[in-house]
Design an enzyme around this catalytic site. Structure first.
Site, PDB file in Angstrom:
ATOM      1  N   HIS A  48      -6.983  -3.746 -12.779  1.00  0.00           N
ATOM      2  CA  HIS A  48      -6.413  -4.753 -12.044  1.00  0.00           C
ATOM      3  C   HIS A  48      -5.837  -5.902 -13.165  1.00  0.00           C
ATOM      4  CE1 HIS A  48      -9.234  -3.768  -8.942  1.00  0.00           C
ATOM      5  NE2 HIS A  48      -8.078  -3.581  -8.084  1.00  0.00           N
ATOM      6  N   ASP A  51      -8.715  -7.928 -14.120  1.00  0.00           N
ATOM      7  CA  ASP A  51      -9.741  -7.570 -14.799  1.00  0.00           C
ATOM      8  C   ASP A  51      -9.684  -7.777 -16.395  1.00  0.00           C
ATOM      9  OD1 ASP A  51     -11.215  -6.096 -12.443  1.00  0.00           O
ATOM     10  OD2 ASP A  51      -9.709  -4.216 -12.454  1.00  0.00           O
ATOM     11  N   GLU A 173       0.022   2.867  -3.832  1.00  0.00           N
ATOM     12  CA  GLU A 173      -0.995   3.332  -3.247  1.00  0.00           C
ATOM     13  C   GLU A 173      -1.082   3.185  -1.720  1.00  0.00           C
ATOM     14  OE1 GLU A 173      -4.634   2.352  -5.337  1.00  0.00           O
ATOM     15  OE2 GLU A 173      -5.915   3.205  -3.685  1.00  0.00           O
ATOM     16  N   GLU A 209      -4.610   8.265  -2.445  1.00  0.00           N
ATOM     17  CA  GLU A 209      -6.260   8.339  -2.243  1.00  0.00           C
ATOM     18  C   GLU A 209      -6.684   9.269  -1.248  1.00  0.00           C
ATOM     19  OE1 GLU A 209      -8.337   4.744  -3.272  1.00  0.00           O
ATOM     20  OE2 GLU A 209      -9.484   4.958  -1.707  1.00  0.00           O
ATOM     21  N   HIS A 212      -7.730   7.243   1.845  1.00  0.00           N
ATOM     22  CA  HIS A 212      -6.597   6.682   2.941  1.00  0.00           C
ATOM     23  C   HIS A 212      -5.919   7.667   3.331  1.00  0.00           C
ATOM     24  CE1 HIS A 212      -6.409   3.102  -0.644  1.00  0.00           C
ATOM     25  NE2 HIS A 212      -7.564   3.311  -0.038  1.00  0.00           N
ATOM     26  N   ASP A 247     -13.200   1.993   4.756  1.00  0.00           N
ATOM     27  CA  ASP A 247     -12.751   2.413   3.578  1.00  0.00           C
ATOM     28  C   ASP A 247     -14.266   2.708   2.859  1.00  0.00           C
ATOM     29  OD1 ASP A 247     -10.341   2.082   1.047  1.00  0.00           O
ATOM     30  OD2 ASP A 247     -11.735   3.680   1.598  1.00  0.00           O
ATOM     31  N   ASP A 249     -14.707   4.769   0.064  1.00  0.00           N
ATOM     32  CA  ASP A 249     -14.848   5.239  -1.265  1.00  0.00           C
ATOM     33  C   ASP A 249     -15.980   6.178  -1.742  1.00  0.00           C
ATOM     34  OD1 ASP A 249     -13.227   1.980  -2.557  1.00  0.00           O
ATOM     35  OD2 ASP A 249     -12.452   3.938  -1.641  1.00  0.00           O
TER      36      ASP A 249
HETATM   37  C1  XLS Z   1      -7.676   0.662  -3.067  1.00  0.00           C
HETATM   38  C2  XLS Z   1      -7.288   0.522  -4.555  1.00  0.00           C
HETATM   39  C3  XLS Z   1      -7.998  -0.366  -4.973  1.00  0.00           C
HETATM   40  C4  XLS Z   1      -7.948  -0.744  -6.456  1.00  0.00           C
HETATM   41  C5  XLS Z   1      -6.643  -0.311  -6.991  1.00  0.00           C
HETATM   42  O1  XLS Z   1      -8.216   1.709  -2.680  1.00  0.00           O
HETATM   43  O2  XLS Z   1      -7.146   1.587  -5.288  1.00  0.00           O
HETATM   44  O3  XLS Z   1      -9.466   0.185  -5.037  1.00  0.00           O
HETATM   45  O4  XLS Z   1      -8.256  -2.124  -6.457  1.00  0.00           O
HETATM   46  O5  XLS Z   1      -5.753  -1.249  -6.565  1.00  0.00           O
HETATM   47 MG    MG Z   2      -8.045   3.190  -4.327  1.00  0.00          MG
END
Ligand code: XLS
Ligand code: MG
Length: 343
Positions: A48, A51, A173, A209, A212, A247, A249
């Site tokens: 980001h 970051d 994304e 993703e 997603h 979500d 992940d």
């Molecule tokens: C959402 C995005 C996030 C990151 C990239 O899945 O990938 O995880 O912050 O923007």
């Molecule tokens: Mg992502």
């Protein structure tokens, strides 16, 4: 030995805090993460904007570039590349109602300022890719924004970035929900349509993703294939998701191995990576994971991805083609299941 290069973001090693509870692990500094990423076999880091430059809102453009150069030096120290920079347009007070589609002109201008700075940061890090996770580009109250006007605002925002830097690439994304109720660009199909409407469609693509796509009720491999068909799968976020809920992940492949097999297969079948594309992870450790296991989910995701690569290499295409010609799909399905299960 994998045919792919892999990338990961610093947010994928996190403290375990979530919307319902505080940290469960100690925070880890960027350099420690870089060193560990390299040891684990990653080739690049996703970022980001904040970051790289945490207090960027308080700095001038030149100060931001100077701070970015320090992170570039750190990447060089560990032999890592930067894959992309994503403007974080969901935490700042200016982005409570979205960025590019905010109802506030001032906030839309803030979103563009952060996007231009993300491009500056990407250039200092030596990469040409911007990722837009459109977290709040939607509505909580349906009547608050026009879906027609908002879609046009999104196209215009991307056009602004394409004009700001004449070779930067922009990658959306898509995600259909969370933290927003109604996303204006929720699937890779929306992304391809937005790309086609911009002033330079070949520079606008998608980051698919896995989770997603599942949240949209769609198949991740098919969604990747749709973008690949247009030559616009600029990167991926490989992970997993247990059905349509928040979500998660999750580590790649841990919920649905057949889906994982087909995601790897569609990438291998269609030359993904041959133009420098990375296999990106976007995975988070379980909240219950201890400090010492802070990177296990990254190791597990890489191991499952690479195991699937080996399965795809063993896939007997001649036999599969014969079954397809004879429409023996029950037999084909069982062949694939046996291949995945190793029986
Ligand atoms: C959402 C995005 C996030 C990151 C990239 O899945 O990938 O995880 O912050 O923007
Ligand atoms: Mg992502």
């Amino acid at each position: 030995m994998s045919q792919f290069k892999f990338s990961v973001g610093p947010w994928n090693v996190h403290t375990g805090a979530d919307s319902y509870g505080p940290e469960t692990r100690k925070a880890i500094d960027l350099e420690t993460k870089f060193a560990r990423f390299r040891e684990l076999g990653f080739d690049a880091v996703q970022f980001h904007d904040d970051d790289v430059v945490p207090n960027m809102n308080d700095l001038t453009e030149e100060q931001i570039k100077a701070e970015a150069r320090k992170v570039k030096a750190l990447l060089d120290k560990y032999g890592l590349k930067a894959e992309f920079v994503a403007p974080r347009l969901w935490m700042d007070p200016h982005t409570t109602d979205g960025g590019y589609t905010s109802t506030s002109k001032e906030d839309r201008e803030f979103a563009m300022w952060r996007s231009y700075r993300s491009i500056d940061i990407a250039r200092e890090l030596g990469c040409d890719l911007i990722v837009l996770w459109l977290a709040r580009e939607g509505t909580l109250c349906a009547e608050a924004k026009s879906p027609v006007e908002a879609t046009r605002q999104l196209v215009e925002a991307i056009n602004g970035m394409l004009r700001y830097d004449d070779s930067i690439r922009v990658c959306i994304e898509p995600k259909p929900n969370e933290p927003i109720d109604r996303s204006f660009c929720g699937t890779i199909g929306h992304v391809m349509a937005v790309s086609a409407a911009t002033i330079d469609p070949k520079r606008v693509g998608g980051n698919l993703e896995s989770a997603h796509a599942v949240l949209a009720g769609l198949d991740p491999a098919n969604e990747m294939g749709f973008a690949l068909a247009f030559g616009k799968l600029f990167t991926v976020h490989m992970n997993d998701q247990n059905g349509i809920r928040y979500d998660q992940d999750k580590s790649f492949g841990v919920e649905n191995l057949r889906s994982a097999f087909n995601q790897v297969k569609v990438l291998m079948d269609n030359g993904y990576g041959q133009n420098g594309e990375y296999v990106g992870l976007d995975v988070k450790a379980m909240r219950t994971t201890s400090d010492e296991d802070s990177y296990e989910h990254l190791k597990n995701s890489l191991a499952i991805f690479k195991a699937m690569e080996e399965k795809v290499k063993k896939y007997d295409r001649a036999y599969a083609d014969e079954l397809i010609r004879e429409k023996k799909f029950e037999q084909l399905e069982m062949y694939v299941m046996k291949l995945i299960m190793g029986i």
